[in-house]
Structures are given as C-alpha cells and as structure tokens.
Design a protein around this motif. Structure first.
Motif, PDB file in Angstrom:
ATOM      1  N   GLN A 187       0.811  -1.227   0.000  1.00  0.00           N
ATOM      2  CA  GLN A 187       0.000   0.000   0.000  1.00  0.00           C
ATOM      3  C   GLN A 187       0.837   1.267   0.000  1.00  0.00           C
ATOM      4  N   MET A 188       2.066   1.180  -0.528  1.00  0.00           N
ATOM      5  CA  MET A 188       2.878   2.380  -0.700  1.00  0.00           C
ATOM      6  C   MET A 188       2.529   3.028  -2.034  1.00  0.00           C
ATOM      7  N   GLU A 189       2.554   4.353  -2.068  1.00  0.00           N
ATOM      8  CA  GLU A 189       2.226   5.071  -3.295  1.00  0.00           C
ATOM      9  C   GLU A 189       3.468   5.168  -4.185  1.00  0.00           C
ATOM     10  N   VAL A 190       3.297   4.822  -5.458  1.00  0.00           N
ATOM     11  CA  VAL A 190       4.402   4.854  -6.423  1.00  0.00           C
ATOM     12  C   VAL A 190       4.024   5.754  -7.587  1.00  0.00           C
ATOM     13  N   GLU A 191       4.938   6.653  -7.953  1.00  0.00           N
ATOM     14  CA  GLU A 191       4.736   7.518  -9.118  1.00  0.00           C
ATOM     15  C   GLU A 191       5.919   7.336 -10.063  1.00  0.00           C
ATOM     16  N   GLU A 192       5.652   6.863 -11.270  1.00  0.00           N
ATOM     17  CA  GLU A 192       6.714   6.658 -12.248  1.00  0.00           C
ATOM     18  C   GLU A 192       6.811   7.889 -13.141  1.00  0.00           C
ATOM     19  N   ARG A 193       7.774   8.731 -12.831  1.00  0.00           N
ATOM     20  CA  ARG A 193       8.031   9.953 -13.595  1.00  0.00           C
ATOM     21  C   ARG A 193       9.478  10.378 -13.389  1.00  0.00           C
ATOM     22  N   SER A 194       9.928  11.267 -14.244  1.00  0.00           N
ATOM     23  CA  SER A 194      11.299  11.770 -14.118  1.00  0.00           C
ATOM     24  C   SER A 194      11.395  12.768 -12.964  1.00  0.00           C
ATOM     25  N   PHE A 195      12.574  12.846 -12.369  1.00  0.00           N
ATOM     26  CA  PHE A 195      12.808  13.839 -11.309  1.00  0.00           C
ATOM     27  C   PHE A 195      14.190  14.456 -11.496  1.00  0.00           C
ATOM     28  N   THR A 196      14.377  15.641 -10.931  1.00  0.00           N
ATOM     29  CA  THR A 196      15.630  16.380 -11.073  1.00  0.00           C
ATOM     30  C   THR A 196      16.532  16.160  -9.860  1.00  0.00           C
ATOM     31  N   ILE A 197      17.776  16.581  -9.992  1.00  0.00           N
ATOM     32  CA  ILE A 197      18.696  16.527  -8.861  1.00  0.00           C
ATOM     33  C   ILE A 197      18.227  17.465  -7.761  1.00  0.00           C
ATOM     34  N   ASP A 198      17.680  18.645  -8.129  1.00  0.00           N
ATOM     35  CA  ASP A 198      17.172  19.562  -7.106  1.00  0.00           C
ATOM     36  C   ASP A 198      16.041  18.909  -6.308  1.00  0.00           C
ATOM     37  N   GLU A 199      15.155  18.186  -6.995  1.00  0.00           N
ATOM     38  CA  GLU A 199      14.108  17.457  -6.279  1.00  0.00           C
ATOM     39  C   GLU A 199      14.716  16.430  -5.337  1.00  0.00           C
ATOM     40  N   ALA A 200      15.735  15.734  -5.829  1.00  0.00           N
ATOM     41  CA  ALA A 200      16.376  14.697  -5.009  1.00  0.00           C
ATOM     42  C   ALA A 200      16.988  15.308  -3.746  1.00  0.00           C
ATOM     43  N   LYS A 201      17.596  16.472  -3.881  1.00  0.00           N
ATOM     44  CA  LYS A 201      18.215  17.124  -2.722  1.00  0.00           C
ATOM     45  C   LYS A 201      17.185  17.495  -1.656  1.00  0.00           C
ATOM     46  N   LYS A 202      15.949  17.738  -2.103  1.00  0.00           N
ATOM     47  CA  LYS A 202      14.889  18.142  -1.173  1.00  0.00           C
ATOM     48  C   LYS A 202      14.017  16.960  -0.739  1.00  0.00           C
ATOM     49  N   ALA A 203      14.351  15.781  -1.198  1.00  0.00           N
ATOM     50  CA  ALA A 203      13.542  14.600  -0.876  1.00  0.00           C
ATOM     51  C   ALA A 203      13.710  14.207   0.586  1.00  0.00           C
ATOM     52  N   ASP A 204      12.734  13.450   1.084  1.00  0.00           N
ATOM     53  CA  ASP A 204      12.814  12.945   2.451  1.00  0.00           C
ATOM     54  C   ASP A 204      13.851  11.827   2.556  1.00  0.00           C
ATOM     55  N   GLU A 205      13.926  11.030   1.510  1.00  0.00           N
ATOM     56  CA  GLU A 205      14.921   9.965   1.436  1.00  0.00           C
ATOM     57  C   GLU A 205      15.086   9.533  -0.015  1.00  0.00           C
ATOM     58  N   ALA A 206      16.025   8.645  -0.266  1.00  0.00           N
ATOM     59  CA  ALA A 206      16.272   8.139  -1.615  1.00  0.00           C
ATOM     60  C   ALA A 206      16.892   6.757  -1.495  1.00  0.00           C
ATOM     61  N   PHE A 207      16.871   6.040  -2.614  1.00  0.00           N
ATOM     62  CA  PHE A 207      17.502   4.722  -2.623  1.00  0.00           C
ATOM     63  C   PHE A 207      17.744   4.290  -4.063  1.00  0.00           C
ATOM     64  N   VAL A 208      18.503   3.221  -4.224  1.00  0.00           N
ATOM     65  CA  VAL A 208      18.732   2.615  -5.532  1.00  0.00           C
ATOM     66  C   VAL A 208      18.435   1.124  -5.412  1.00  0.00           C
ATOM     67  N   THR A 209      18.149   0.489  -6.559  1.00  0.00           N
ATOM     68  CA  THR A 209      17.937  -0.959  -6.558  1.00  0.00           C
ATOM     69  C   THR A 209      18.805  -1.602  -7.627  1.00  0.00           C
ATOM     70  N   SER A 210      19.278  -2.803  -7.325  1.00  0.00           N
ATOM     71  CA  SER A 210      20.068  -3.583  -8.281  1.00  0.00           C
ATOM     72  C   SER A 210      20.082  -5.027  -7.823  1.00  0.00           C
ATOM     73  N   ALA A 211      20.520  -5.919  -8.718  1.00  0.00           N
ATOM     74  CA  ALA A 211      20.557  -7.338  -8.376  1.00  0.00           C
ATOM     75  C   ALA A 211      21.570  -7.640  -7.281  1.00  0.00           C
ATOM     76  N   SER A 212      22.643  -6.883  -7.218  1.00  0.00           N
ATOM     77  CA  SER A 212      23.681  -7.156  -6.227  1.00  0.00           C
ATOM     78  C   SER A 212      23.527  -6.315  -4.958  1.00  0.00           C
ATOM     79  N   GLY A 213      22.838  -5.167  -5.063  1.00  0.00           N
ATOM     80  CA  GLY A 213      22.672  -4.298  -3.897  1.00  0.00           C
ATOM     81  C   GLY A 213      21.287  -4.360  -3.302  1.00  0.00           C
ATOM     82  N   PHE A 214      20.357  -5.026  -4.007  1.00  0.00           N
ATOM     83  CA  PHE A 214      18.967  -5.157  -3.560  1.00  0.00           C
ATOM     84  C   PHE A 214      18.346  -3.755  -3.443  1.00  0.00           C
ATOM     85  N   VAL A 215      18.026  -3.307  -2.244  1.00  0.00           N
ATOM     86  CA  VAL A 215      17.550  -1.931  -2.022  1.00  0.00           C
ATOM     87  C   VAL A 215      18.604  -1.238  -1.169  1.00  0.00           C
ATOM     88  N   MET A 216      19.265  -0.228  -1.733  1.00  0.00           N
ATOM     89  CA  MET A 216      20.362   0.441  -1.045  1.00  0.00           C
ATOM     90  C   MET A 216      19.988   1.902  -0.759  1.00  0.00           C
TER      91      MET A 216
END
Length: 287
Positions: free
Chosen positions: A223-252
């Motif tokens: 029940q988490m909300e997901v929005e698939e759209r592009s975002f800027t670095i400025d948005e990322a700097k103001k985000a509450d949190e961030a993460f990356v996903t990959s086969a070797s890092g899972f959710v980082m």
C-alpha cells in the motif's frame, strides 16, 4: 583454489578458459550480460533475468546460445561446484567470433555465440554495511548511447562514473540527461517525498531492472504510493529519502546527493522497509 567457470559447454578451471581475440565482445562490445544474486545457495529472480537476457538478444538480432534452455541447470551447477552460499553468477553472451574484425555483423550461419558464466563469492551479501549507513551519490551528465534498455557490455562510462564518485568522496553517481536523472551507474534510482516513491518510467533511456520490477510490486502490495516519472537533482536534494535498486545491492539507501544530506543523514524508513520485504519475499521463491 581457482573457480570453475562455464565456457561454451564446458566447466573449466578459470585459468583454462579462453576465447578468441576476434570475439566481438572484445572488439566491439557486441555482447549482453546478466547478473543473478545467490542467497543461501539459491538463485534470486532467475526467471526475470532469463527473460531480460532473451529480450536483449532479440533487440540486437543475436542468436541464442545453444545452451539457452539449460541456463538454470548451468547456474545451479556453478553455485554447487564453487560452494557459493551468498554471491553472484555473472553470465555473458557475445555474438561470437567470425575469424576477423569487421563492423558488419557476421552471417548468423557462420558464427556461434560465445557463452560465459562465472561466480563471485560474496559472504554476507544481504547484510552489506552500506545498507545500514546509506551511500552518497554525485550527479554526472549522461553521455551514453540511447538504447540503455538493452543490457550490453558497454560499461566504460558507468565505470568512469564510479571513479568520478570515488574521486569526489562519494559511493556512486546518478546520471542526468536533459535536466532529469536517468539512473545510477549500475542501478535504478528513486526518491521518496511525503511517503510517495518516485522513479523514472520505463523507456529506452533506462535499464528495465529486474529488482526494480520486484521492488515496485512489493511496494504497491504494501500500500505504498508509487509515481513513475522523471525527477531532477534539485528534487532529489529536497527529498525525504532516496535509494537505488540492483541485483547485487537489492535496495540500497541513499543519504546524500551532491553534498546535500537527505533527512537526518541515515537510511530512511521506506528504503529500510522495502529492503526487508524484498529480501524476505525473494528468499521465499528463490530456486
């Protein structure tokens, strides 16, 4: 003791595995690859990786290797032969060698694909220290080709990006094109704002991550909300949190973007919860 690797139908000690200097993966980066994680001796998301491999081959008009239908058996054999509990299985298919260098693709009837697999032992892969502290990323321009959805071995610029990050005292880099983040050097990128997960939509501009697909599915099921759209670095700097996903890092978790600290500088709750869900659910269906 050397690893046992797989090369064109044979299991060999790594020092005995040889390919032609005319192989097109060496001369032209004319090859595709996949990396499958191993946890507790079992393969994670194998079917997704196999399907994406088939898509990459089709997109490049490349023949399937003769052993394509035996890939699961080969993966399992390598895991057993090398005693892998936690680690990775790397697979690469090239168009093969036509006996000389030529820009034009060789006649498919005259060349056989080269198939290579090997393992990497990574004890404690699921308990990476970085997952508890989070990583720092910098932004770099995305100057790669425009078929990033094909998982090719053209990895020079992502490697350069990793080195740029290292030189800047960071862990990784996010690539930016036309003002928007495309992806990380070897992962898909996300920000979280107001409990909404934001990540770039699928297109030719980014790799269609197997871990990405699973994580977004689990997020929606939770029940988490997901929005698939592009975002800027400025948005990322103001985000509450961030993460990356990959086969070797899972959710980082990501805790810093271009020097800007996200939240309180520690991994956010959404990233931590998604990592926990992903690992739990993936272990249940590992093969």
């Amino acid at each position: 003791m050397s690893r046992i690797v797989y090369l064109n139908g044979e299991y060999l000690p790594e020092e005995e595995a040889k390919i032609s200097i005319f192989d097109r993966s060496f001369l032209m980066a004319d090859g595709v690859y996949e990396v499958t994680s191993v946890l507790d001796g079992k393969l994670i998301d194998f079917d997704g990786h196999a399907k994406r491999l088939e898509r990459s081959l089709n997109e490049l008009g490349m023949q399937k290797p003769q052993a394509f239908d035996d890939l699961l058996e080969i993966h399992r054999a390598l895991v057993e032969k090398n005693g892998i509990e936690d680690g990775l299985v790397y697979l690469q298919v090239s168009r093969g060698s036509a006996g000389d260098r030529d820009f034009a693709f060789p006649d498919p009837e005259q060349v056989k694909p080269t198939l290579v697999l090997f393992t990497q032992n990574k004890p404690g892969l699921a308990d990476s220290p970085a997952s508890k502290t989070g990583i720092k990323v910098i932004s770099i321009p995305d100057i790669r080709w425009h078929r990033r959805d094909i998982k090719t071995v053209q990895l020079l610029y992502p490697s350069m990006g990793k080195m740029m990050a290292k030189a800047a005292g960071a862990d990784d880099a996010w690539m930016v094109e036309d003002g928007f983040v495309t992806e990380g050097t070897s992962n898909n990128a996300y920000i979280v704002k107001g409990n909404k997960i934001i990540t770039r939509a699928l297109s030719n501009d980014i790799l269609h991550g197997i871990t990405r697909a699973a994580v977004l599915r689990f997020a929606r099921e939770a029940q988490m909300e997901v929005e698939e759209r592009s975002f800027t670095i400025d948005e990322a700097k103001k985000a509450d949190e961030a993460f990356v996903t990959s086969a070797s890092g899972f959710v980082m978790p990501v805790v810093e973007v271009d020097g800007a600290t996200l939240g309180d500088g520690t991994p956010g709750n959404v990233a931590k919860r998604l990592r926990e869900i992903y690992l739990d659910e993936s272990r249940k269906v590992a093969i």
